[in-house]
Design a protein around this motif. Structure first.
Motif, PDB file in Angstrom:
ATOM      1  N   THR A  58    -118.985  -7.399 -10.613  1.00  0.00           N
ATOM      2  CA  THR A  58    -119.049  -7.226  -9.160  1.00  0.00           C
ATOM      3  C   THR A  58    -119.278  -8.574  -8.471  1.00  0.00           C
ATOM      4  O   THR A  58    -118.608  -8.909  -7.479  1.00  0.00           O
ATOM      5  N   LEU A  59    -120.216  -9.357  -9.007  1.00  0.00           N
ATOM      6  CA  LEU A  59    -120.503 -10.675  -8.416  1.00  0.00           C
ATOM      7  C   LEU A  59    -119.287 -11.586  -8.532  1.00  0.00           C
ATOM      8  O   LEU A  59    -118.973 -12.353  -7.612  1.00  0.00           O
ATOM      9  N   GLN A  60    -118.585 -11.475  -9.662  1.00  0.00           N
ATOM     10  CA  GLN A  60    -117.359 -12.264  -9.845  1.00  0.00           C
ATOM     11  C   GLN A  60    -116.292 -11.851  -8.821  1.00  0.00           C
ATOM     12  O   GLN A  60    -115.603 -12.689  -8.243  1.00  0.00           O
ATOM     13  N   HIS A  61    -116.196 -10.537  -8.590  1.00  0.00           N
ATOM     14  CA  HIS A  61    -115.205 -10.045  -7.613  1.00  0.00           C
ATOM     15  C   HIS A  61    -115.529 -10.543  -6.201  1.00  0.00           C
ATOM     16  O   HIS A  61    -114.627 -10.865  -5.437  1.00  0.00           O
ATOM     17  N   TYR A  62    -116.820 -10.586  -5.845  1.00  0.00           N
ATOM     18  CA  TYR A  62    -117.174 -11.155  -4.533  1.00  0.00           C
ATOM     19  C   TYR A  62    -116.714 -12.619  -4.481  1.00  0.00           C
ATOM     20  O   TYR A  62    -116.161 -13.077  -3.482  1.00  0.00           O
ATOM     21  N   ALA A  63    -116.978 -13.334  -5.577  1.00  0.00           N
ATOM     22  CA  ALA A  63    -116.707 -14.779  -5.586  1.00  0.00           C
ATOM     23  C   ALA A  63    -115.209 -15.083  -5.548  1.00  0.00           C
ATOM     24  O   ALA A  63    -114.788 -16.035  -4.893  1.00  0.00           O
ATOM     25  N   ASP A  64    -114.417 -14.252  -6.262  1.00  0.00           N
ATOM     26  CA  ASP A  64    -112.978 -14.568  -6.287  1.00  0.00           C
ATOM     27  C   ASP A  64    -112.179 -13.758  -5.265  1.00  0.00           C
ATOM     28  O   ASP A  64    -110.947 -13.859  -5.194  1.00  0.00           O
ATOM     29  N   GLY A  65    -112.875 -12.939  -4.471  1.00  0.00           N
ATOM     30  CA  GLY A  65    -112.208 -12.205  -3.390  1.00  0.00           C
ATOM     31  C   GLY A  65    -111.322 -11.074  -3.889  1.00  0.00           C
ATOM     32  O   GLY A  65    -110.411 -10.642  -3.171  1.00  0.00           O
ATOM     33  N   SER A  66    -111.580 -10.558  -5.095  1.00  0.00           N
ATOM     34  CA  SER A  66    -110.681  -9.531  -5.637  1.00  0.00           C
ATOM     35  C   SER A  66    -111.159  -8.108  -5.382  1.00  0.00           C
ATOM     36  O   SER A  66    -110.356  -7.172  -5.477  1.00  0.00           O
ATOM     37  N   ALA A  67    -112.429  -7.908  -5.075  1.00  0.00           N
ATOM     38  CA  ALA A  67    -112.915  -6.557  -4.763  1.00  0.00           C
ATOM     39  C   ALA A  67    -114.203  -6.655  -3.957  1.00  0.00           C
ATOM     40  O   ALA A  67    -114.967  -7.603  -4.098  1.00  0.00           O
ATOM     41  N   LEU A  68    -114.403  -5.642  -3.116  1.00  0.00           N
ATOM     42  CA  LEU A  68    -115.613  -5.537  -2.288  1.00  0.00           C
ATOM     43  C   LEU A  68    -116.345  -4.298  -2.729  1.00  0.00           C
ATOM     44  O   LEU A  68    -115.767  -3.206  -2.708  1.00  0.00           O
ATOM     45  N   ARG A  69    -117.589  -4.445  -3.117  1.00  0.00           N
ATOM     46  CA  ARG A  69    -118.358  -3.270  -3.565  1.00  0.00           C
ATOM     47  C   ARG A  69    -119.675  -3.221  -2.815  1.00  0.00           C
ATOM     48  O   ARG A  69    -120.375  -4.233  -2.724  1.00  0.00           O
ATOM     49  N   TRP A  70    -120.001  -2.034  -2.300  1.00  0.00           N
ATOM     50  CA  TRP A  70    -121.273  -1.848  -1.603  1.00  0.00           C
ATOM     51  C   TRP A  70    -122.148  -0.860  -2.364  1.00  0.00           C
ATOM     52  O   TRP A  70    -121.648   0.167  -2.863  1.00  0.00           O
ATOM     53  N   ALA A  71    -123.452  -1.143  -2.399  1.00  0.00           N
ATOM     54  CA  ALA A  71    -124.440  -0.153  -2.829  1.00  0.00           C
ATOM     55  C   ALA A  71    -124.800   0.674  -1.604  1.00  0.00           C
ATOM     56  O   ALA A  71    -124.953   0.135  -0.500  1.00  0.00           O
ATOM     57  N   LEU A  72    -124.928   1.994  -1.800  1.00  0.00           N
ATOM     58  CA  LEU A  72    -125.349   2.893  -0.719  1.00  0.00           C
ATOM     59  C   LEU A  72    -126.849   3.096  -0.867  1.00  0.00           C
ATOM     60  O   LEU A  72    -127.319   3.653  -1.862  1.00  0.00           O
ATOM     61  N   VAL A  73    -127.609   2.629   0.116  1.00  0.00           N
ATOM     62  CA  VAL A  73    -129.071   2.664   0.027  1.00  0.00           C
ATOM     63  C   VAL A  73    -129.592   3.624   1.087  1.00  0.00           C
ATOM     64  O   VAL A  73    -129.223   3.523   2.266  1.00  0.00           O
TER      65      VAL A  73
END
Ligand SMILES: CC(C)(COP(=O)(O)OP(=O)(O)OC[C@H]1O[C@@H](n2cnc3c(N)ncnc32)[C@H](O)[C@@H]1OP(=O)(O)O)[C@@H](O)C(=O)NCCC(=O)NCCS
Length: 184
Positions: A58-73
């Motif tokens: 997930t952190l890699q995807h944020y860094a390379d712009g390939s996926a956006l993932r949110w935690a629902l809190v």
């Protein structure tokens, strides 16, 4: 592709925020529940290492712009689910959406609430033209959820996933920016 910087989305009952290493145990709880992953693309997790890998990816995807993932809190600061925008195709302004909600929270319209915020963000800030979902045909809750958000059933692909020795079809649902705007 440029990195995704942290984005927080607020709804009535939820905060959607980026994940970090502190979410490992909550993510493991989500994906190790056999009922929650019944229609998922992999079997239930059995090792905490799988949650560590998920967070690292997930952190890699944020860094390379390939996926956006949110935690629902929720209001008690518990991570009750995740929503992901992935398979970004910039040229054609489209991506896929995937989501997972912890079992105690099913049937209370949490995912509907979260997806409304994510779709607003996708069609608004990200200027997407189209968002797609790939759903197990037996996942009635997921199909109903998406149709309630104005996704249209566009296709039925045969024998697309092998999970735990079982082969399954996919329903493809799609939502266009103009469908979303005219409905809201
Ligand atoms: C599918 C899932 C996201 C639904 O989330 P949810 O918050 O329980 O759904 P909501 O409460 O927002 O309900 C949305 C719609 O689905 C309907 N619904 C919910 N559970 C249902 C069920 N078991 N069967 C049929 N319809 C159902 C609701 O009635 C509602 O429709 P309506 O507005 O027309 O009344 C959740 O069950 C989940 O995470 N399941 C496990 C993971 C999964 O399958 N993810 C999707 C993979 S693509």
């Amino acid at each position: 592709m440029s990195a995704f910087l942290p984005v927080q989305l607020d709804t009535t009952r939820l905060t959607l925020r980026f994940l970090d290493d502190n979410d490992t145990a909550a993510i493991y709880a989500l994906f190790s529940d056999p009922a929650a992953v019944r229609y998922w693309s992999c079997p239930a997790w059995q090792e905490m290492a799988q949650a560590h890998d998920y967070i690292a990816q997930t952190l890699q995807h944020y860094a390379d712009g390939s996926a956006l993932r949110w935690a629902l809190v929720n209001g008690e600061q518990a991570v009750v689910g995740v929503v992901t925008l992935y398979h970004f195709d910039r040229q054609n302004a489209r991506c896929d959406v995937g989501y997972m909600l912890a079992r105690p929270y099913w049937g209370q319209r949490y995912m509907q609430e979260a997806l409304k915020a994510v779709l607003d963000y996708g069609f608004g800030t990200l200027r997407l033209h189209r968002i797609e979902a790939d759903i197990h045909p037996d996942n009635a809750a997921s199909v109903r959820l998406l149709q309630g958000l104005h996704f249209r059933l566009e296709g039925h692909l045969r024998e697309r996933w092998f999970v735990d020795g079982e082969i399954s079809d996919s329903l493809i649902l799609g939502l266009l920016a103009r469908d979303w705007r005219s409905a809201n």
